[in-house]
Design an enzyme around this catalytic site. Structure first.
Site, PDB file in Angstrom:
ATOM      1  N   GLY A 173     -13.414 -18.373 -63.193  1.00 54.71           N
ATOM      2  CA  GLY A 173     -14.732 -18.094 -62.651  1.00 54.71           C
ATOM      3  C   GLY A 173     -14.704 -16.840 -61.831  1.00 54.71           C
ATOM      4  CB  ALA A 185     -12.856 -14.449 -54.765  1.00 53.47           C
ATOM      5  CB  VAL A 195     -10.830 -18.459 -59.639  1.00 52.17           C
ATOM      6  CG1 VAL A 195      -9.748 -19.516 -59.637  1.00 52.17           C
ATOM      7  CG2 VAL A 195     -11.486 -18.387 -58.272  1.00 52.17           C
ATOM      8  CG  ASP A 203     -20.640 -22.340 -49.785  1.00 54.25           C
ATOM      9  OD1 ASP A 203     -21.824 -22.616 -50.072  1.00 54.25           O
ATOM     10  OD2 ASP A 203     -19.995 -21.468 -50.371  1.00 54.25           O
TER      11      ASP A 203
END
Lengths: 319, 450
Positions: B139, B144, B146, B253
């Protein structure tokens, strides 16, 4: 501006009072805190001193508040404990500035008022951003990413900071205000002093009470009897006790007057003394208790109006 | 002392002759002798760039205040200097001590052979690309990316999170938060961080690998999950979140994309980049936290004085989503003020308009504008979606406790785990160690169907 947290407002009020901010808000580092950093590196860093001018310049840019300084000092102490070689081989400024930057990033969110970017730090301190970033990474790597600070840790370091500022104030000015007394009195072992004082007072009081009791007993023993006598009262006393003690005398002298009755009492006493001396084998001329006997007789005569109720027990005690 | 004076004399005499690098060195000696202190140069280490920038003021001042070279060379001024040495130690003022400190830097007291120099990096750091082989891209987010990777040492599968470093910003605060907070969170329902690399101007976190996130799992189950799966997942979510809240850490989050699942049905909290600790005093918190659909109404109306209740609203939204397969409050951002009107309208249409008698603090929120919304009444969850019958009455009751408009009225994670909705679980599930999964218990191991 977003509303402030109640605990933050309380913390800021405390810092304003205890860190010598006067009427200003503790939004940046003031002169005593700049000196605290200089003193910290004087005591801990063997590499070199930090110049007071440098510390003041870092404080002057206004990007760090006392909370950030507390967290930065936590980081510096962790580094000193964990990586002593790195701490002692690095310039103090190269440790202090990234510690402030890291503490600021840890404490403040990205879109809040207190947020400061690395480029702003570098611009104020006349460093290149790459240089500051490299120092920041160096610090984080040597801390092993251990940058979380607990509440009691924060309280401990803030307390030490307040004590240092108070001590510095006293040393510089030579007098204490209430703030210094409040901060520094917690360092005095008051509880131990209070305990010792209580022990001293209690033991002294005990000794005083015992001494007072002993003195009162001695004073009552050596008191002088008075020689006053009432004529009418003995008569009543005699009438009260005559059937018990003086019945034989009464038979021998049925027609005696009041004066004669008193005389009889004196004769009785003399007879008792003579009998006591004969039994013990001592001569009458060398009797050492003669004066004592007379004193007791006078004493008994003087107190007879007041001790009529206790005559029996009193005479038994004398015998 | 005399030998030092002679050596400095020799250095100063050479300065007009040579104009090489030694000239710079002799100049630093000269300023050191005159000014007394200059950090870095006197200690024998190479002067760094920032030192020049920072101490350029000092060098100018020292030049302006320096004596004439003839006076420094002659012996008569030295005799004059010696009487000035004793008075500073006797004085207690800081200024005199500063003056004394400038004259004699600490490094000058040490033998050059015993000065601690920066230790060289003996161990070369291993390259992250040499240790892990990229298999797949899992993802990509705003800050960022991954990857699924295989370790070349032991063949284990890990997840590499490559964090993009903003230009000239150093380490992002999300990385600092995630690394520092995950070090304190070792729990069966929280993802574990194995290693951190900083190479090629890139920061890489090595996490344990999880099969998928809850969002992808819900895409495969359009009509929600089974009732037993809902209960198992919700309990694990509450268990991990309770562990965070006990350590005064807010996740901030919570959404299905940040909840990871493995092959055995274990759920783990992930992505602590927006998390923060409540242990240090802070002026205020950000109000741009949590994804819009999972943001509580008090934060939508501008409150920054939130606490663990922020995460509990997210748990409630996720609870409803795994039950029905669709988000409960899928609002959208519009350009009107306030920007969260649509989201608030969705929340109020199901949970009712805020009652100022039950929630008096709502009047103090900056974004509270009651005239924008019609008067809504609270609906039962069955009326919202018939699929809420899966969780029975007790589940609907727990969902109502999680989705309270008033933050103080929301149930905590510890209390939610004790709700009768989880009465079918064995009692030992509350006594497990933090590092033990709930599937260690035989009754729960047989229940899972993932």
């Amino acid at each position: 501006m977003a509303p402030l947290f109640p605990d933050f407002r309380k913390m800021r009020k405390r810092m304003k009072r205890s860190l010598n901010y006067g009427t200003k808000q503790p939004a940046s580092l003031n002169y005593p805190l700049s000196q605290l950093v200089v003193d910290y590196f004087d005591k801990t860093s063997t590499f070199d001193y930090m110049e007071p001018n440098t510390s003041a310049m870092i404080s002057k840019c206004g990007y760090a508040d006392p909370c950030t300084l507390v967290v930065a000092l936590v980081y510096l102490d962790r580094l000193r404990v964990q990586k002593k070689a790195f701490f002692e081989s690095t310039d103090p400024v190269s440790l202090y500035v990234p510690a402030l930057v890291l503490a600021s990033k840890y404490m403040h969110d990205a879109d809040t008022y207190d947020r400061v970017s690395n480029s702003e730090w570098a611009e104020s301190l006349k460093m290149t951003p790459e240089d500051l970033n490299a120092k920041e990474w160096n610090l984080v790597k040597n801390l092993d990413w251990n940058v979380a600070v607990k509440n009691d840790e924060f309280e401990n370091y803030l307390d030490n900071m307040e004590k240092w500022v108070a001590g510095s104030f006293v040393e510089k000015n030579g007098f204490m205000t209430y703030n210094e007394l409040l901060q520094l009195s917690s360092m005095v072992p008051i509880m131990d002093i209070v305990k010792q004082l209580i022990e001293f007072i209690s033991s002294t009081s005990l000794i005083y009470c015992l001494t007072l009791a002993l003195m009162s007993t001695t004073l009552s023993t050596v008191s002088e009897p008075s020689t006053s006598a009432d004529v009418t009262s003995p008569k009543d006393n005699n009438q009260t006790f005559s059937p018990v003690f003086l019945s034989p005398r009464t038979r021998s002298h049925p027609s005696t007057t009041e004066f004669g009755f008193e005389f009889d009492e004196n004769e009785w006493t003399v007879e008792e003394d003579v009998e006591f001396e004969k039994e013990n084998g001592t001569s009458t001329d060398l009797c050492p208790f003669e004066s004592a006997r007379r004193a007791i007789d006078k004493f008994r005569l003087a107190l007879s109006p007041y001790l009529s109720c206790y005559r029996q027990s009193f005479e038994i005690f004398i015998k | 002392m005399l030998s030092r004076v002679f050596s400095q004399k020799g250095g100063s005499t050479k300065s007009p002759i040579s104009k090489n690098g030694t000239n710079e060195m002799t100049q630093s000696w000269h300023s050191n002798h005159v000014n007394g202190a200059s950090s870095g140069s006197g200690s024998g280490s190479t002067p760094e760039h920032h030192n020049k920038n920072i101490f350029s003021f000092l060098s100018r001042q020292s030049r302006s205040r320096s004596n004439n070279p003839s006076e420094t060379m002659s012996t008569v001024p030295l005799n004059k200097n010696s009487p000035s040495m004793p008075p500073p130690p006797s004085s207690n003022t800081v200024a005199d001590f500063t003056h004394l400190r400038r004259r004699r830097p600490r490094s000058a007291h040490y033998d050059p052979n015993t000065i601690t120099l920066p230790a060289k990096e003996e161990v070369t750091p291993q390259d992250v690309n040499d240790l892990y082989k990229r298999i797949d891209k899992l993802g990509e987010g705003s800050y960022a990316t991954v990857y699924k990777c295989e370790s070349k040492l032991d063949g284990s599968i890990v997840a590499l999170k490559e964090i993009k470093l903003q230009f000239q910003e150093g380490l992002p605060f999300t990385a600092i938060r995630e690394a520092s907070l995950l070090r304190n969170l070792r729990h069966a329902n929280i993802v574990s961080l194995h290693d951190i690399f900083y190479q090629h101007h890139q920061l890489t976190f090595v996490f344990e690998y999880m099969k998928m996130d809850l969002s992808k799992y819900l895409e495969q189950n359009v009509y929600g999950l089974d009732s037993i799966d809902i209960k198992l997942l919700l309990f694990q979510l509450l268990r991990g979140l309770d562990f965070c809240h006990r350590k005064k850490i807010l996740h901030r989050d919570l959404k299905p994309q940040n909840l990871l699942l493995d092959e055995d049905g274990v759920l783990k909290l992930a992505d602590f980049g927006l998390a923060r600790a409540k242990s240090v005093p802070s002026r205020t918190y950000s109000h741009e936290v949590v994804t819009l659909w999972y943001r509580p109404p008090d934060v939508l109306m501008g409150s920054t004085d939130y606490s663990t209740s922020l995460d509990m609203w997210g748990v409630g939204c996720i609870f409803a989503e795994i039950c029905t397969g669709a988000a409960l409050f899928p609002g959208s951002k519009d350009s009107h003020y306030p920007g969260t009107k649509d989201q608030l309208d969705m929340i109020f249409s199901i949970r009712g308009t805020p009652d100022e008698k039950k929630w008096p603090e709502v009047k103090t929120l900056p974004g509270y504008t009651p005239e924008l919304f019609p008067r809504y009444r609270e609906l039962s969850f069955i009326a919202v979606n018939p699929m809420f019958t899966k969780i029975l009455k007790t589940g609907q009751e727990l969902l109502g406790m999680l989705l309270q408009l008033r933050p103080e009225s929301r149930v905590s994670a510890a209390s939610a785990m004790l709700h009768p909705y989880f009465a079918s679980f064995p009692r030992e599930v509350h006594l497990l160690a933090p590092s033990q999964s709930i599937f260690r218990l035989k009754e729960l191991k047989d229940l899972r169907s993932l």
